[in-house]
Design an enzyme around this catalytic site. Sequence first.
Site, PDB file in Angstrom:
ATOM      1  CD1 TRP A  55      60.227  37.266  37.580  1.00 41.38           C
ATOM      2  CD2 TRP A  55      60.161  37.866  39.677  1.00 41.38           C
ATOM      3  NE1 TRP A  55      61.132  38.267  37.505  1.00 41.38           N
ATOM      4  CE2 TRP A  55      61.219  38.792  39.066  1.00 41.38           C
ATOM      5  CE3 TRP A  55      59.803  37.762  40.993  1.00 41.38           C
ATOM      6  CZ2 TRP A  55      62.167  39.400  39.528  1.00 41.38           C
ATOM      7  CZ3 TRP A  55      60.760  38.877  41.584  1.00 41.38           C
ATOM      8  CH2 TRP A  55      61.675  39.659  41.123  1.00 41.38           C
ATOM      9  CG  HIS A  56      59.531  35.776  44.315  1.00 44.43           C
ATOM     10  ND1 HIS A  56      58.506  36.423  43.946  1.00 44.43           N
ATOM     11  CD2 HIS A  56      60.133  36.619  45.268  1.00 44.43           C
ATOM     12  CE1 HIS A  56      58.514  37.661  44.740  1.00 44.43           C
ATOM     13  NE2 HIS A  56      59.685  37.799  45.137  1.00 44.43           N
ATOM     14  CG  ASP A  57      63.150  29.388  43.296  1.00 49.91           C
ATOM     15  OD1 ASP A  57      63.371  28.795  42.180  1.00 49.91           O
ATOM     16  OD2 ASP A  57      63.706  28.679  44.274  1.00 49.91           O
TER      17      ASP A  57
END
Length: 592
Positions: free
Chosen positions: A475-477
């Site tokens: 989700w972050h990257d």
Amino acid sequence: MRLLDMYKVETLDTRFASKNPGEPLPNAQPSKWRTPEYYFYYACFLTIPVFMFKAVYDVSQPSHPGYKKFETLLSDGWIPGRKVDNSDEQYQGFRNNIPYMALLLVAHPLLRQVYDRLAGSNSTGKDNAATADARLRRRTTFDLLFAIVFIVALHGVSSLKILVILWLNYQIATALPKQYVTATTWTFNIAILFANELCRGYRFADILAVTLPPQTTNAGSASTSDLGAWIDSYGGLIPRWEVLFNITVLRLISFNLDHLWMLDRQASSPLERKNLDPTTLSERDRVSLGAHQTEYTFANYLSFILYSPLYLTGPILNFNDYISQSRHPLPSTKRSRIAPYAIRFIICLLTMELVLHYLYAVAISKSHPDWSTYSPFQLSMLGYFNLHIIWLKLLLPWRFFRLWSLIDGIDPPENMVRCMSDNYSVLAFWRGWHRSFNRWIVRYIFIPMGGTGRDVPGWRKAVNYAAVFTFVALWHDINLKLLIWGWLIVLFVLPEVVGRMVFPAKRFKDRPNMYRWLSGAGGVFNILMLMAANLVGFALGLDGLKGLVDGIVSSLGGRVFLLGACMTLFVGVQVMFEWREGEKRRGVDLKC
């Protein structure tokens, strides 16, 4: 208000306030602040931080051999005689736009007041159902109108892409049979995360290149790529909308699941069945019961998803809570409660400015330095202050947008509960870092998967943690560095869990100091693991961390320093313990 009161967790977020202020918790220990042991700790706190700051200040000077390598990453600062390390691209966007965002923070609530007067606000002072319904309609209508203008200004023509994604997600929630909603919601939104990344935000130049012939019929002079590039040029203030869309994905998933769970409840209002007063709902009831079935409309959905103060970064508020607070404002949105929060934000902003003007830790780490030119103490402090800058660069946007929301009358959860240097537990660190995201994870992933209840097998708990942190990393990257970070967090949770099982507090009931010192040693280990994981995920990567660690432990002097650093961390952990005992003596008990 005293200065010390400003830094109490109750001031930061009223959700942390004791239900019985001034009444100590049963397990609260007597104060140790005036004991000889803690007088020694005071002496450490008055001296050691000076050397910590000086270590990074010295390597940030033009006279240092490595200065030339990172000098080009520095900019002119507003403090006379100092450059500023504005090389972090993520924070740079926030810092450069602070004046414009401050103007928006003032203008948005004022425009709402104007709209309320034009809309004929007829509040009688009595917060009855009719008044609450009228307030909800006014707020959601204004939120939707302002949000449309806001996202068009931010993303230009790409706002159409966002609205299409939002419409598709709403259809999943409302048009599909209930048994397909959960799987389709997760599949659709995770696919959106990957598609946004792989398709670079669906540029019109790429879309037209696929859907239209290579040349237009107008004498073959204008290519489709030129037309698409011309449309893409109207991309607003933030053309790369997909970079910031991850936070919106969380709201999309939460709306669909909350809508599904609402359908599973009986037709009658749960507030009426439980005889609850809608004006004094607890946060738990607002989150689970705050919206009625008739309020899950497309207009309310858009107002919630695109709510301007929380659109870009959060904190994350679910639909039920948003509707409940729109109907009945919380006491925490009063001016007397907001003012201390605003002062804390300004103090944090000035702290970040001083750090960036005097300690160039980020620029040094970005310049691929020769680690051998730094002493072990300097190396460790570069890593340490890198983490503090990461903490501040996340805290400042989150607190700014929460402050904007508070001024506007909506109270979302606080994202950063503890200072980065006030964490000794991996589990507690996770609960307190990006707290609203952690609560979202618990509600929509961890509990549905089974959590860590007594009847859940150990292997299943490990699988649950691995699944959660894999999602968090992706989700972050979508990159390997953050995936490694997520798996490291899971790995580093295990020693703490095992340690608590092997050394339970009840075994040391008659030896509380022994247990506190033993826990302090475990806390030192946890801090080292947390620093390593976060340096990998958010700063240096695996190779950078390896170079940093090799520089520290490759010599006898470095290993001696590491021992001294562990003793220093032990002192810090003991102060953290006592700070939390002080909270218990005020009736506050946080799990972070």
